[in-house]
Design a protein around this motif. Structure first.
Motif, mmCIF file in Angstrom:
data_model
loop_
_atom_site.group_PDB
_atom_site.id
_atom_site.type_symbol
_atom_site.label_atom_id
_atom_site.label_comp_id
_atom_site.label_asym_id
_atom_site.label_seq_id
_atom_site.Cartn_x
_atom_site.Cartn_y
_atom_site.Cartn_z
ATOM 1 N N UNK A 1 0.817 -1.219 0.000
ATOM 2 C CA UNK A 1 0.000 0.000 0.000
ATOM 3 C C UNK A 1 0.851 1.270 0.000
ATOM 4 N N UNK A 2 2.172 1.102 -0.116
ATOM 5 C CA UNK A 2 3.047 2.261 -0.188
ATOM 6 C C UNK A 2 3.631 2.684 1.141
ATOM 7 N N UNK A 3 3.084 2.184 2.248
ATOM 8 C CA UNK A 3 3.599 2.550 3.568
ATOM 9 C C UNK A 3 4.844 1.728 3.892
ATOM 10 N N UNK A 4 5.670 2.278 4.751
ATOM 11 C CA UNK A 4 6.911 1.614 5.137
ATOM 12 C C UNK A 4 6.634 0.279 5.816
ATOM 13 N N UNK A 5 7.255 -0.783 5.274
ATOM 14 C CA UNK A 5 7.117 -2.107 5.881
ATOM 15 C C UNK A 5 5.816 -2.822 5.583
ATOM 16 N N UNK A 6 5.022 -2.324 4.633
ATOM 17 C CA UNK A 6 3.708 -2.925 4.373
ATOM 18 C C UNK A 6 3.806 -4.345 3.827
ATOM 19 N N UNK A 7 4.929 -4.678 3.186
ATOM 20 C CA UNK A 7 5.098 -6.014 2.609
ATOM 21 C C UNK A 7 6.098 -6.864 3.393
ATOM 22 N N UNK A 8 6.360 -6.499 4.629
ATOM 23 C CA UNK A 8 7.379 -7.194 5.430
ATOM 24 C C UNK A 8 7.058 -8.669 5.616
ATOM 25 N N UNK A 9 5.809 -8.974 5.910
ATOM 26 C CA UNK A 9 5.416 -10.374 6.132
ATOM 27 C C UNK A 9 5.582 -11.183 4.863
ATOM 28 N N UNK A 10 5.125 -10.641 3.744
ATOM 29 C CA UNK A 10 5.241 -11.344 2.464
ATOM 30 C C UNK A 10 6.703 -11.562 2.086
ATOM 31 N N UNK A 11 7.539 -10.546 2.332
ATOM 32 C CA UNK A 11 8.971 -10.674 2.037
ATOM 33 C C UNK A 11 9.612 -11.762 2.895
ATOM 34 N N UNK A 12 9.247 -11.777 4.164
ATOM 35 C CA UNK A 12 9.807 -12.792 5.069
ATOM 36 C C UNK A 12 9.403 -14.194 4.619
ATOM 37 N N UNK A 13 8.156 -14.340 4.175
ATOM 38 C CA UNK A 13 7.690 -15.645 3.686
ATOM 39 C C UNK A 13 8.446 -16.071 2.437
ATOM 40 N N UNK A 14 8.625 -15.121 1.512
ATOM 41 C CA UNK A 14 9.346 -15.441 0.275
ATOM 42 C C UNK A 14 10.817 -15.727 0.544
ATOM 43 N N UNK A 15 11.397 -15.013 1.495
ATOM 44 C CA UNK A 15 12.788 -15.265 1.865
ATOM 45 C C UNK A 15 12.950 -16.687 2.388
ATOM 46 N N UNK A 16 12.000 -17.104 3.243
ATOM 47 C CA UNK A 16 12.033 -18.457 3.786
ATOM 48 C C UNK A 16 11.899 -19.499 2.675
ATOM 49 N N UNK A 17 10.985 -19.244 1.740
ATOM 50 C CA UNK A 17 10.779 -20.179 0.625
ATOM 51 C C UNK A 17 12.014 -20.267 -0.261
ATOM 52 N N UNK B 1 15.096 -19.626 0.489
ATOM 53 C CA UNK B 1 16.191 -20.291 1.202
ATOM 54 C C UNK B 1 16.021 -21.811 1.178
ATOM 55 N N UNK B 2 14.792 -22.265 1.296
ATOM 56 C CA UNK B 2 14.525 -23.717 1.242
ATOM 57 C C UNK B 2 14.823 -24.259 -0.154
ATOM 58 N N UNK B 3 14.446 -23.490 -1.184
ATOM 59 C CA UNK B 3 14.734 -23.904 -2.556
ATOM 60 C C UNK B 3 16.245 -23.933 -2.806
ATOM 61 N N UNK B 4 16.948 -22.979 -2.224
ATOM 62 C CA UNK B 4 18.393 -22.913 -2.360
ATOM 63 C C UNK B 4 19.053 -24.158 -1.772
ATOM 64 N N UNK B 5 18.593 -24.543 -0.585
ATOM 65 C CA UNK B 5 19.141 -25.741 0.070
ATOM 66 C C UNK B 5 18.854 -26.987 -0.755
ATOM 67 N N UNK B 6 17.630 -27.078 -1.275
ATOM 68 C CA UNK B 6 17.247 -28.229 -2.098
ATOM 69 C C UNK B 6 18.085 -28.302 -3.372
ATOM 70 N N UNK B 7 18.358 -27.125 -3.969
ATOM 71 C CA UNK B 7 19.102 -27.078 -5.235
ATOM 72 C C UNK B 7 20.556 -27.482 -5.083
ATOM 73 N N UNK B 8 21.086 -27.406 -3.868
ATOM 74 C CA UNK B 8 22.492 -27.751 -3.661
ATOM 75 C C UNK B 8 22.779 -29.224 -3.934
#
Length: 309
Positions: free
Chosen positions: A22-38, A40-47
């Motif tokens: 929505x343009x406010x600071x940190x509005x997508x923090x939760x979504x970013x954290x979820x994607x970061x977790x995903x 990282x898991x894909x990265x580990x699997x790809x190794x």
């Protein structure tokens, strides 16, 4: 190809996520954290196919700390008295498991005395043991152990990496033991929160328990004419338990007790400080300062007759 993904690609992707907010600071923090977790898991699997693959480098995820709401001592008293009344006074009575089973319960929002008895027990369990919303649907009577001398302990079970771990939780209020004895007499085993709801082991949070808790809490708050800034949700009960305990015993907010108290409630010392102690301190400073600063003459209210004279 995954081994061609670099830090600039990740940064560009996170910028794209920002545009969806929505343009406010940190509005997508939760979504970013979820994607970061995903990722990282894909990265580990790809190794497995790319042994030399390096971990992804992510930009800093800006989070905006939102102040939580809780019920005051007076509001909490109102809520509990209303729930006891809705249960026909039976929430505080001691009766056998057989007598409990014979009580009628209502489906949907047709709440009857048995529904309110269970709701009362859920409120008290959160009040005494600082439970998370995910804990309530799976909580069982067998997880409590009578230590004697007015002490009972909850051994909260969690399944992690295929193994069941138990976390011991103590109560910080002396009246917890009497409550537990009363609840244990009517429901000594099995699920404690609305046991008439069907659920599967390991998938208890897919049941209607949390939805029912939210709906019943909203109803009671409305009946008590309590107004809050945000929507009333079950998580406010946990916040209330933490906040009011810290208000009742300020020493729990100081080292070393704060570390033990945080661990006991499955949280961190940092969370207690940022979420509750800072707000408590602000309130104390405001009240203390009000007593020191004298009111100004131009802020006083005069009677209309004085102005006319």
């Amino acid at each position: 190809c995954i081994d061609e993904v670099n830090a600039l690609d990740i940064e560009e992707y996170f910028s794209l996520l920002d545009k969806r907010g929505d343009g406010t600071k940190g509005s997508m923090a939760v979504q970013k954290a979820n994607q970061k977790s995903l990722l990282n898991k894909l990265n580990v699997e790809a190794r497995k196919d790319f042994p030399l693959l390096q971990p992804f480098v992510f930009p800093v995820i800006t989070k905006v700390k939102k102040e939580v709401e809780h019920f005051t001592h007076q509001e909490w008293k109102q809520i509990m008295e209303k729930v006891i009344s809705l249960s026909g006074g039976k929430a505080q009575r001691t009766f056998s498991e057989g007598q409990y089973q014979k009580l009628d319960w209502g489906m949907g929002e047709n709440y009857k005395e048995k529904n309110w008895i269970d709701f009362y027990d859920c409120l008290m369990l959160n009040w005494f043991f600082y439970l998370r919303p995910i804990d309530i649907p799976k909580l069982k009577g067998e997880w409590f152990q009578d230590k004697g001398d007015g002490q009972v302990r909850l051994f909260l079970e969690e399944i992690k990496q295929g193994r069941t771990k138990k976390y011991e939780t103590a109560h910080y209020r002396s009246d917890a033991y009497k409550f537990w004895k009363r609840m244990n007499t009517r429901r000594p085993k099995g699920y404690l929160a609305f046991p008439f709801y069907q659920r599967k082991i390991g998938s208890e949070n897919s049941s209607n328990v949390k939805e029912t808790l939210n709906n019943m809490l909203k109803k009671v708050v409305e009946l008590c004419h309590i107004k809050k800034r945000k929507a009333v949700v079950w998580g406010m009960v946990r916040h209330t338990a933490f906040r009011l305990t810290l208000e009742d015993d300020p020493d729990l907010g100081k080292p070393p007790d704060i570390f033990t108290f945080a661990s006991n409630g499955h949280t961190s010392e940092k969370m207690l400080r940022e979420t509750y102690l800072l707000a408590i301190d602000r309130e104390k400073v405001a009240i203390k300062t009000q007593k020191k600063i004298k009111p100004s003459s131009y802020s006083m209210i005069k009677r209309a007759s004085q102005d006319l004279d």
